[in-house]
Scaffold this active site. Structure first.
Site, PDB file in Angstrom:
ATOM      1  N   LYS A   1       6.456   1.807  -6.741  1.00 29.46           N
ATOM      2  CA  LYS A   1       5.406   1.100  -6.002  1.00 29.46           C
ATOM      3  C   LYS A   1       5.935   0.348  -4.783  1.00 29.46           C
ATOM      4  CE  LYS A   1       2.073   1.289  -9.308  1.00 29.46           C
ATOM      5  NZ  LYS A   1       0.642   1.582  -9.079  1.00 29.46           N
TER       6      LYS A   1
ATOM      7  N   GLN B   1       7.809   6.270 -11.064  1.00 31.63           N
ATOM      8  CA  GLN B   1       7.208   5.248 -11.936  1.00 31.63           C
ATOM      9  C   GLN B   1       7.328   5.602 -13.416  1.00 31.63           C
ATOM     10  OE1 GLN B   1       3.019   4.696 -11.123  1.00 31.63           O
ATOM     11  NE2 GLN B   1       2.730   3.180 -12.748  1.00 31.63           N
TER      12      GLN B   1
ATOM     13  N   ARG C   1       4.420   8.675  -8.720  1.00 35.73           N
ATOM     14  CA  ARG C   1       4.189   8.742 -10.174  1.00 35.73           C
ATOM     15  C   ARG C   1       5.403   9.212 -10.958  1.00 35.73           C
ATOM     16  NH1 ARG C   1       0.072   5.353 -10.521  1.00 35.73           N
ATOM     17  NH2 ARG C   1      -1.692   6.036  -9.268  1.00 35.73           N
TER      18      ARG C   1
END
Lengths: 378, 378
Positions: B220, B207, B204
């Site tokens: 990812k 990202q 996260r």
């Protein structure tokens, strides 16, 4: 000549429809059938992938052997030289994953200004890392493939054929040597075999509506064309440049170890008329940095991975690699010499991207062309 | 039993390291070796792809033949039944392109609230189309593969191992029947063979920093795990539901023709303790709509394409399919029964996602599990 011994790019060809396509190198106006000339079945497998997976030592040796044969042993090669007009060229690689970057400072700034007019054009991450995303590998197509105008949602309640069909003139890099999951890539030249020209067709109206927050999808996935000849890095040794200065200094893992900027001069033509001359040498992020970034998280590479630079746009208006920039989102249509004007592409338009690079002793290395013609929406 | 005649999912197994993996169906605690039992070499090719490319009539016939043999001809099948504990299971498909959607209204709303706290949680396009993007096909891995904690940029000037390693519990759809470039897909059940469980591991912090404006990439691409057994749509006939009501009415091309919502009940466990029970039946966009959207622009399908639903999150806190939602970006750590707490995943944690569906006559269809253990950053 520009397809001489100093060039020798690799492609995949067939002489008739029943033949399994074979690997060849281009030499002048001929293709050298490598399976025949080198007695090696790796070149009879339908794509470059099996050869690429052999790695950099094999790439070097093969190039040396071909150069030697062509310069000293013409009689032996003769039976394996096929005139170019007797072959069909195919997609040269079986594309594993396709990643598209966004490495031109000018292109990213231009698009930021148009798509997000009330914000800073560059996002805070742009100078810290080469921004990229995955594209659709299954719709990477051979040069010459017709491009069906895509349909899609172009806004709330709006559906239909794209009214803003565009191109992106890019430079692509073909990975030969894989890595294991969890590892980072090593040196650029140990993994990347060569260079192809890329037209990343883009439907700007579809893209603008769909792309938040997860990025471009249908605005890009309908087709990406690549040139048939993969120019090995070995042919580009005279084109290597330091790469543009970077501020701030990049993170350690992105620090350039060698000069992998490339002095490639692109030309974009619509229906034969040159509309732009994008200079690849001015790109902000270089291909070694893209590779380091793409694998810093342990993502593995496969033979046949393709990654592209993103639109090549220079600082001058005549150096922009997309119509959305050249026409400022359609507000300043391009005037073509035939008297017509273009905001975006019309059905029947043929777009051709070519590129050259400096070769040894003043020679010019051509990277050939990637071309495609727009056909009406179905 | 849940691995009975009504289920019969397909996987790829080997009995030893020297054997080319073969296609089997799971029956009870055994694998039926299909190449042997059906005398068909399509099942001895290392992945399901060759079989999938035969299309829906072959899928139906094969299932009928297997069900018939197992119910009437046990003696003939006996030599081809291999105890599950004598085989290794592999990645069942050679993944062509991998697309990840974002189909849960609750998940998209939760992430919007966390990532863009000063805006409407849902972007204007979200209810008009199933938002999706391409992921990395080359890092789709078999259940059981160790997940190396990824490193990357986690903000301006910040580099290191992800401190916010997360999961996404998803349902994946495996495409068998391809389409030609420029065409749209036809009926869902003519293209999609079956269903797999997906853990779309997500970093996260990586990202959040990288994803503007082109979407998730390194956050990812380090790994996506899928379950070993592909459940054919034919086994899920009792699980079909109408799908959640949609407002506004979707565009024509997205209008549901048949009931392809699926009543799948997922469970997410960390180190054996169930932390969430996401209900797939409540997803906003159904898989037939995802397929129609993905191809409306003429993007072609290939055998082996995989597309996933995006995180399955329901309306209740205990139904959220990611840690970032379960712990509200780490601010409300989960308490595990062993007394420890989790904001995000720690090294050594094993995450297992399972799912079941209603079968005929009150039977339960299990979709098996996808599992992976986090190992330290390299």
């Amino acid at each position: 000549m520009s397809w001489g011994l100093e060039n020798l790019p690799y492609g995949v060809f067939s002489r008739n429809e029943s033949e399994i396509p074979r690997v060849g190198v281009r030499y002048g106006d001929h293709v050298v059938d490598l399976a025949g000339a080198l007695h090696d079945e790796v070149f009879a497998t339908g794509s470059l992938n099996a050869f690429l997976s052999r790695g950099p030592a094999a790439w070097r040796d093969t190039r040396a052997v071909i150069q030697n044969k062509l310069s000293t042993d013409q009689t032996a090669v003769e039976p394996h030289l096929i005139p170019l007009d007797q072959v069909t060229l195919h997609l040269p690689i079986e594309v594993a994953d396709y990643v598209d970057f966004y490495c031109s400072l000018e292109h990213a700034s231009n698009l930021g200004r148009m798509f997000r007019p009330n914000e800073e054009p560059l996002k805070p991450n742009w100078r810290q890392l080469p921004v990229g995303y995955h594209g659709r590998a299954g719709t990477v197509v051979a040069s010459g493939t017709s491009i069906v105008r895509p349909s899609g949602q172009r806004g709330a309640g709006l559906f239909g054929p794209s009214a803003k069909l565009d191109i992106e003139a890019e430079v692509g890099f073909v990975v030969g040597t894989p890595t294991a999951l969890g590892d980072r890539a090593g040196r650029f030249e140990d993994h990347v075999f060569g260079v192809t020209l890329v037209n990343d067709w883009s439907a700007r109206d579809i893209q603008a509506w769909e792309y938040v927050p997860l990025g471009p999808f249908l605005g890009k996935s309908f087709a990406t064309s690549i040139s048939p000849w993969i120019t090995p890095l070995a042919a580009l040794s005279q084109a290597r440049v330091a790469g543009r200065e970077q501020d701030p200094e990049p993170h350690d893992y992105l620090r350039r170890q060698e000069r992998w900027g490339l002095d490639l001069s692109l030309e974009v033509a619509i229906n034969g008329e040159v509309v732009s001359r994008p200079p690849y040498r001015d790109m902000y992020w270089t291909p070694d940095q893209m590779l380091a970034h793409m694998t810093v998280n342990g993502a593995s590479l496969r033979t046949g991975d393709l990654y592209a630079s993103g639109t090549v746009s220079g600082a001058e208006p005549g150096e922009r690699g997309s119509l959305i920039e050249l026409t400022w989102n359609g507000t300043e249509p391009l005037k073509l010499p035939d008297g017509s004007a273009r905001a975006f592409l019309e059905d029947g338009d043929t777009v051709t991207i070519t590129a050259t690079a400096p070769g040894p002793g003043g020679a010019v290395i051509t990277l050939g062309e990637v071309s495609g013609t727009v056909v009406p929406a179905r």
